[in-house]
Design an enzyme around this catalytic site. Structure first.
Site, PDB file in Angstrom:
ATOM      1  CE  LYS A 124     -21.383 163.491  88.011  1.00 47.01           C
ATOM      2  NZ  LYS A 124     -21.367 163.985  86.791  1.00 47.01           N
ATOM      3  CD  GLU A 208     -24.992 157.670  90.790  1.00 46.44           C
ATOM      4  OE1 GLU A 208     -24.673 156.786  89.970  1.00 46.44           O
ATOM      5  OE2 GLU A 208     -25.539 158.713  90.668  1.00 46.44           O
ATOM      6  CG  HIS A 243     -16.285 156.146  84.797  1.00 46.09           C
ATOM      7  ND1 HIS A 243     -17.046 154.935  84.958  1.00 46.09           N
ATOM      8  CD2 HIS A 243     -15.297 155.878  85.731  1.00 46.09           C
ATOM      9  CE1 HIS A 243     -16.802 154.325  85.880  1.00 46.09           C
ATOM     10  NE2 HIS A 243     -15.462 154.733  86.305  1.00 46.09           N
ATOM     11  NE  ARG A 299     -21.217 169.370  79.471  1.00 41.17           N
ATOM     12  CZ  ARG A 299     -20.842 168.398  78.803  1.00 41.17           C
ATOM     13  NH1 ARG A 299     -20.928 168.196  77.500  1.00 41.17           N
ATOM     14  NH2 ARG A 299     -20.757 167.572  79.521  1.00 41.17           N
TER      15      ARG A 299
HETATM   16  P1  ADP Z   1     -20.060 164.503  76.956  1.00 44.18           P
HETATM   17  O1  ADP Z   1     -20.958 163.930  77.728  1.00 44.18           O
HETATM   18  O2  ADP Z   1     -20.413 165.718  75.961  1.00 44.18           O
HETATM   19  O3  ADP Z   1     -19.507 163.615  76.100  1.00 44.18           O
HETATM   20  P2  ADP Z   1     -17.927 164.799  78.695  1.00 44.18           P
HETATM   21  O4  ADP Z   1     -18.292 164.458  79.936  1.00 44.18           O
HETATM   22  O5  ADP Z   1     -17.073 163.888  77.783  1.00 44.18           O
HETATM   23  O6  ADP Z   1     -19.059 165.530  77.754  1.00 44.18           O
HETATM   24  O7  ADP Z   1     -17.042 166.253  78.409  1.00 44.18           O
HETATM   25  C1  ADP Z   1     -17.037 167.133  77.357  1.00 44.18           C
HETATM   26  C2  ADP Z   1     -15.818 167.693  77.334  1.00 44.18           C
HETATM   27  O8  ADP Z   1     -15.655 168.481  78.518  1.00 44.18           O
HETATM   28  C3  ADP Z   1     -14.498 166.835  77.453  1.00 44.18           C
HETATM   29  O9  ADP Z   1     -13.477 167.493  76.765  1.00 44.18           O
HETATM   30  C4  ADP Z   1     -14.392 166.933  79.101  1.00 44.18           C
HETATM   31  O10 ADP Z   1     -12.746 166.809  79.252  1.00 44.18           O
HETATM   32  C5  ADP Z   1     -14.659 168.180  79.106  1.00 44.18           C
HETATM   33  N1  ADP Z   1     -15.254 168.344  80.600  1.00 44.18           N
HETATM   34  C6  ADP Z   1     -16.405 167.800  81.052  1.00 44.18           C
HETATM   35  N2  ADP Z   1     -16.784 168.437  82.323  1.00 44.18           N
HETATM   36  C7  ADP Z   1     -15.933 169.119  82.721  1.00 44.18           C
HETATM   37  C8  ADP Z   1     -15.699 170.097  83.784  1.00 44.18           C
HETATM   38  N3  ADP Z   1     -16.403 170.037  84.887  1.00 44.18           N
HETATM   39  N4  ADP Z   1     -14.544 170.922  83.676  1.00 44.18           N
HETATM   40  C9  ADP Z   1     -13.620 170.847  82.738  1.00 44.18           C
HETATM   41  N5  ADP Z   1     -13.962 170.192  81.739  1.00 44.18           N
HETATM   42  C10 ADP Z   1     -14.802 169.368  81.597  1.00 44.18           C
HETATM   43  P1  ADP Z   2     -19.778 162.402  84.116  1.00 45.28           P
HETATM   44  O1  ADP Z   2     -20.199 163.890  84.671  1.00 45.28           O
HETATM   45  O2  ADP Z   2     -18.386 162.183  84.532  1.00 45.28           O
HETATM   46  O3  ADP Z   2     -20.272 162.270  82.903  1.00 45.28           O
HETATM   47  P2  ADP Z   2     -21.436 160.557  85.074  1.00 45.28           P
HETATM   48  O4  ADP Z   2     -22.296 160.609  86.233  1.00 45.28           O
HETATM   49  O5  ADP Z   2     -22.244 160.795  83.592  1.00 45.28           O
HETATM   50  O6  ADP Z   2     -20.401 161.393  85.101  1.00 45.28           O
HETATM   51  O7  ADP Z   2     -20.988 159.174  84.758  1.00 45.28           O
HETATM   52  C1  ADP Z   2     -19.752 158.914  83.555  1.00 45.28           C
HETATM   53  C2  ADP Z   2     -20.061 157.214  83.366  1.00 45.28           C
HETATM   54  O8  ADP Z   2     -20.171 156.630  84.261  1.00 45.28           O
HETATM   55  C3  ADP Z   2     -21.722 157.027  82.862  1.00 45.28           C
HETATM   56  O9  ADP Z   2     -21.807 157.449  81.311  1.00 45.28           O
HETATM   57  C4  ADP Z   2     -21.755 155.740  83.002  1.00 45.28           C
HETATM   58  O10 ADP Z   2     -21.363 154.866  81.929  1.00 45.28           O
HETATM   59  C5  ADP Z   2     -21.177 155.356  84.287  1.00 45.28           C
HETATM   60  N1  ADP Z   2     -21.866 155.485  85.513  1.00 45.28           N
HETATM   61  C6  ADP Z   2     -22.346 156.378  85.959  1.00 45.28           C
HETATM   62  N2  ADP Z   2     -23.144 156.027  87.103  1.00 45.28           N
HETATM   63  C7  ADP Z   2     -23.074 154.817  87.133  1.00 45.28           C
HETATM   64  C8  ADP Z   2     -23.669 153.865  87.996  1.00 45.28           C
HETATM   65  N3  ADP Z   2     -24.365 154.094  89.129  1.00 45.28           N
HETATM   66  N4  ADP Z   2     -23.658 152.331  87.756  1.00 45.28           N
HETATM   67  C9  ADP Z   2     -22.641 152.177  86.597  1.00 45.28           C
HETATM   68  N5  ADP Z   2     -22.201 153.161  85.761  1.00 45.28           N
HETATM   69  C10 ADP Z   2     -22.310 154.306  86.142  1.00 45.28           C
HETATM   70 MG    MG Z   3     -21.939 162.080  82.234  1.00 49.67          MG
END
Ligand code: ADP
Ligand code: ADP
Ligand code: MG
Length: 669
Positions: A124, A208, A243, A299
């Protein structure tokens, strides 16, 4: 940039994943005439994706790192089966640059971007630095290299609270903490780092500004190896818990046409910054006015079907075609947005018990027929085992209609007509969520589920006379079916009447409620049921897969019923009801639940000890943290007392029901 990548026509595809996404990929691959190879762990021998594929290879033991995350084994499986390409799905190895590179080295086409693109966008922090240069708007924050406490604290103060502490390598909502004030910062960093280290093997953090009333908006993009890059509109995934997305829809009901065009353009700019090839998602967080880049997922995403339903594009097919080296078949202005689609993620979890994952055998799996705007992407069937080793998502129910209201109705109907039994699922919670007035009016933000939790997880209504009559009809229908298993004569009424007037008394109990007696009289004209001091004339149709029609005092209504031994699961016009049929002959004793013991509710790993032996504990005081199915669960003191003994240490892998600590109750004075 390193463009090392194979693009060529292939005929055999290995799917390095499991569950619904493996099944989803197999379907499109097969439709394109490809031979499919599944991989599986010892826990998944009988899994649906194994059954669907043309061939399947055992990778190793159940633990993901010994099977689905074992790069060498996956590559070897491809070699053994003559697979020429690998689709990684999502999760597991899908964003692992080392794996993409290992595929390249082994001469396999990796269906996705190059290792270099993944590395650039995978962290990130790194991707934010790139986007900054490309002029894509970012959330104010710190994404630098230095990770010492002083630097992080200084950054948080500069940004201004509330802030969000995030694992740079994070995913799936893990390794993330909202911090409201400076005093909470260091604890939040410690726990986020611990989670990130365990989940991603990397505990680097970024900070953030926490956007107020946040909405999640993301754009689907896809690029080919000929320099074409398209955006396929946006999705809104604001309904989240911890989240993690729960409900996703497309298009976003929040954006107007100008904002839509702007966010799609920003996403194309972001992807163009790494000359992206393959399917990907650019994620933004929005305060309702502006959108800020948060991360890119290199992906296919869980929620890709909503995009497919509004564009008519099969994204897996397009992924495979770009991996063949073909050019994308459409131009940007040919990607039309049609209607509205919404998706709900069905999880094996219990919303009433803090969303505790549920494991065990799926005894019943019934879904309504697909088509007419309803799509179900499932990874499980009746008889399948839900094991504690992997993500608890079982399926996705997805609905399309010309309007958002229509799509919500269709989704709710699809959820209501889905019956999964044997394990606990979040289906009733999903129904409550999609039909909530604030969801319908789009008055939501990412904190909505947490705030409305009590309402969304409210216990079901009490079974009334209609449900008790339905229970009797279900049992009689079931007995009938068993009795007529060989004879095929269909019957329309209570056809089981022997000679003479008969009466039968059945007793039911709902939850811990009182027993309710119901009397059925039959054999002389119309059967009647007495509930309390009321009599009802009753008729029922024969049951088919979807249930039966129950006519009570002349009014006909549909009932769906699942009977497992003495447990009855009913779906009537009044909702869902679970009833226990009290057996007059069986010794009915309440199962004693060991609520006063500190035991592992499911197999898991001890990740933290939060109290020391000898400590005095208030009721509810945290004792230890267990990681179960990728979720941290804190076990707490069941009553005030003294922590007499800790029976585990950090890192222990413990089985279900194992006692982890002993608390001696404080002497009642
Ligand atoms: P999307 O943004 O496609 O909804 P998610 O962030 O919810 O994706 O993750 C999709 C799937 O992959 C979920 O089952 C989550 O638990 C799994 N997942 C996401 N990131 C990782 C990671 N870095 N390592 C293992 N599993 C992950
Ligand atoms: P992940 O890899 O687990 O998906 P993200 O960075 O996409 O992580 O964050 C997951 C969720 O958290 C986002 O879908 C959003 O709803 C919330 N989120 C992320 N960053 C922020 C932010 N700066 N302020 C408020 N909510 C956030
Ligand atoms: Mg995300």
């Amino acid at each position: 940039m390193d463009r090392a990548k194979l693009y060529r026509r292939f005929r055999t595809l290995l799917i390095a994943n499991r569950g619904e996404i493996a099944c989803r990929v197999i379907r499109s691959a097969r439709a394109m005439g490809l031979r499919t190879v599944a991989v599986y762990s010892e826990a998944d021998r009988d899994a649906m994706h194994v059954a669907l594929a043309d061939e399947a290879v055992l990778l190793g033991p159940a633990r993901a790192r010994d099977s689905y995350l074992n790069i060498e084994r996956v590559i070897a499986a491809a070699r053994e089966t003559g697979a020429e390409a690998v689709h990684p799905g999502y999760g597991f190895l899908s964003e692992n640059a080392e794996f993409a590179n290992a595929c390249f080295e082994a001469g396999l086409v990796f269906v996705g971007p190059t290792a270099a693109m993944m590395t650039a966008m995978g962290s990130k922090s790194g991707s934010k630095a790139l986007m900054e240069t490309a002029g894509v708007p970012l959330v104010p924050g710190y994404h630098g290299e230095a990770q010492d406490d002083a630097t992080l604290a200084e950054a948080a103060n500069r940004i201004g609270f509330p802030v969000l502490v995030k694992a740079s390598a994070g995913g799936g909502g893990r390794g993330m903490r909202v911090v409201k004030s400076a005093s909470e910062l260091s604890d939040a960093i410690v726990s986020a780092k611990r989670e990130a280290k365990a989940a991603f093997g990397d505990d680097r953090m970024l900070i953030e500004k926490y956007v107020q009333n946040p909405r999640h908006i993301e754009v689907q993009i896809i690029g080919d190896s000929h320099g074409n890059l398209l955006s396929l509109w946006e999705r809104e995934c604001t309904l989240q818990r911890r989240h993690q997305k729960v409900i996703e829809e497309a298009p976003s009901p929040t954006l107007n046409a100008t904002q839509r065009e702007a966010v799609c353009a920003a996403a194309r700019k972001a992807a163009a910054a790494v000359s992206y090839v393959g399917a990907g998602t650019i994620e933004f967080v929005s305060d309702g006015k502006d959108v800020f880049f948060i991360e890119m997922n290199t992906r296919l995403q869980v929620e890709h079907p909503v995009t497919e339903l509004i564009t008519g594009v099969d994204l897996v097919e397009w992924q495979l075609r770009t991996a063949f080296g073909e050019a994308l078949p459409l131009k940007q202005d040919e990607i039309k947005l049609n209607g509205h689609a919404i998706e709900a993620r069905v999880y094996a979890e219990n919303p009433q018990k803090n969303f505790m994952p549920s494991v065990g055998k799926i005894k019943t799996w019934r879904t309504p027929p697909e088509g007419d705007g309803l799509r179900i992407d499932a990874g499980y069937r009746s008889g399948d085992q839900v094991s504690p080793y992997y993500d608890a998502m079982l399926a996705k129910v997805i609905a399309w209609a010309p309007t958002r209201e229509g799509a919500i109705e269709k989704l709710n109907r699809g959820l209501e007509e889905t019956d999964v039994r044997g394990i606990v699922t979040n289906i009733p919670f999903l129904s409550a969520l999609v039909t909530h007035p604030s969801t319908r009016s789009n008055a939501i933000d990412t904190g909505f589920i947490e705030r409305e939790l009590t309402k969304l997880t409210a216990e079901k209504g009490e079974a009334g006379a209609f449900e008790l009559c339905a229970a009797i009809a279900a049992i009689v229908n079931d007995e009938q079916r068993a009795a007529r298993a060989e004879a095929h004569s269909p019957w329309q009424t209570f056809g089981w009447m022997p000679v003479g007037r008969r009466q039968r008394v059945l007793s039911f109990r709902q939850g811990h409620g009182a027993e309710q007696k119901v009397t059925l009289r039959y054999g002389g004209g119309v059967p009647t049921v007495s509930v309390g001091d009321r009599d009802y004339a009753l008729a029922t149709s024969a049951s088919d897969e979807a249930g039966f029609d129950l006519t009570l005092d002349g009014t006909k209504s549909r009932v769906a019923a699942v009977i497992e031994g003495h447990e009855l699961y009913l779906r009537t016009r009044n909702g869902r009801f679970d009833l226990h049929w009290v057996d007059p002959f069986g010794g009915e004793t309440e199962e004693q639940v060991g609520e006063d013991k500190i035991v592992a509710p499911l197999p898991g790993t001890v990740v933290a000890l939060l109290a020391e032996e000898g400590a005095t504990l208030e009721k509810g005081a945290p004792i230890l943290t267990l990681e179960v199915m990728k979720m941290e669960q804190t076990l707490r003191a069941p009553y005030a007392g003294v922590l007499k003994k800790l029976k585990c240490k950090v890192g222990d892998i413990v089985g279900e029901g194992v006692e982890l600590a002993e608390v001696e109750p404080a002497a009642a004075s």
